[in-house]
Design a protein around this motif. Sequence first.
Motif, short mmCIF file in Angstrom:
data_model
loop_
_atom_site.label_atom_id
_atom_site.label_comp_id
_atom_site.label_asym_id
_atom_site.label_seq_id
_atom_site.Cartn_x
_atom_site.Cartn_y
_atom_site.Cartn_z
N THR A 13 0.86 -1.19 0.00
CA THR A 13 0.00 0.00 0.00
C THR A 13 0.89 1.23 0.00
O THR A 13 2.00 1.21 0.52
CB THR A 13 -0.93 0.03 1.23
OG1 THR A 13 -0.15 -0.05 2.41
CG2 THR A 13 -1.93 -1.10 1.20
N PHE A 14 0.38 2.29 -0.60
CA PHE A 14 1.12 3.54 -0.68
C PHE A 14 0.26 4.63 -0.09
O PHE A 14 -0.90 4.80 -0.45
CB PHE A 14 1.47 3.86 -2.13
CG PHE A 14 2.25 5.12 -2.30
CD1 PHE A 14 3.56 5.21 -1.87
CD2 PHE A 14 1.67 6.24 -2.86
CE1 PHE A 14 4.27 6.38 -2.02
CE2 PHE A 14 2.37 7.41 -3.03
CZ PHE A 14 3.68 7.48 -2.60
N GLY A 15 0.83 5.39 0.84
CA GLY A 15 0.09 6.47 1.48
C GLY A 15 0.99 7.68 1.68
O GLY A 15 2.09 7.75 1.14
N TRP A 16 0.50 8.63 2.47
CA TRP A 16 1.26 9.84 2.71
C TRP A 16 2.54 9.58 3.49
O TRP A 16 3.49 10.35 3.43
CB TRP A 16 0.42 10.86 3.46
CG TRP A 16 -0.63 11.46 2.59
CD1 TRP A 16 -1.96 11.19 2.62
CD2 TRP A 16 -0.43 12.41 1.55
NE1 TRP A 16 -2.60 11.91 1.65
CE2 TRP A 16 -1.68 12.67 0.98
CE3 TRP A 16 0.69 13.05 1.03
CZ2 TRP A 16 -1.85 13.56 -0.07
CZ3 TRP A 16 0.51 13.94 -0.01
CH2 TRP A 16 -0.73 14.19 -0.55
N LYS A 17 2.57 8.49 4.24
CA LYS A 17 3.76 8.18 5.04
C LYS A 17 4.71 7.23 4.34
O LYS A 17 5.69 6.80 4.91
CB LYS A 17 3.34 7.60 6.38
CG LYS A 17 2.58 8.60 7.23
CD LYS A 17 2.25 8.03 8.58
CE LYS A 17 1.51 9.06 9.40
NZ LYS A 17 1.20 8.57 10.73
N GLY A 18 4.43 6.86 3.10
CA GLY A 18 5.33 6.02 2.34
C GLY A 18 4.71 4.68 1.98
O GLY A 18 3.50 4.50 2.04
N PHE A 19 5.56 3.73 1.62
CA PHE A 19 5.11 2.41 1.23
C PHE A 19 4.96 1.54 2.48
O PHE A 19 5.74 1.63 3.42
CB PHE A 19 6.14 1.73 0.32
CG PHE A 19 6.24 2.36 -1.03
CD1 PHE A 19 5.28 2.12 -1.98
CD2 PHE A 19 7.30 3.19 -1.35
CE1 PHE A 19 5.36 2.70 -3.23
CE2 PHE A 19 7.39 3.76 -2.58
CZ PHE A 19 6.42 3.52 -3.54
N LYS A 20 3.96 0.69 2.46
CA LYS A 20 3.79 -0.30 3.52
C LYS A 20 3.71 -1.65 2.83
O LYS A 20 2.84 -1.88 1.98
CB LYS A 20 2.52 -0.03 4.30
CG LYS A 20 2.26 -1.07 5.38
CD LYS A 20 0.93 -0.82 6.07
CE LYS A 20 0.62 -1.95 7.03
NZ LYS A 20 -0.73 -1.82 7.58
N VAL A 21 4.62 -2.53 3.16
CA VAL A 21 4.65 -3.86 2.57
C VAL A 21 4.41 -4.86 3.69
O VAL A 21 5.14 -4.89 4.66
CB VAL A 21 6.00 -4.15 1.88
CG1 VAL A 21 5.98 -5.50 1.21
CG2 VAL A 21 6.33 -3.07 0.88
#
Length: 74
Positions: free
Chosen positions: A60-68
Amino acid sequence: MGSTIALAPSGYAAPAISVEADAAQLDEAVWWVVFVGLAYAVALAWATYCRITGGYPEITFGWKGFKVACKSAP
């Protein structure tokens, strides 16, 4: 007797848009794109490793960066 009448052209003229950017701003934008692209490549590599080991990757990609996340398959 010949006469010539000079008329202004009545055609459409496209608007001229000029964007003048500072070289430092362009340099920052290029490095930002390189950084985000590299981070996404690392996320894809981790997702590939997750799949190889039998997991289910979720990126997932959000305002705080990538989350894998690597979730185990049921």
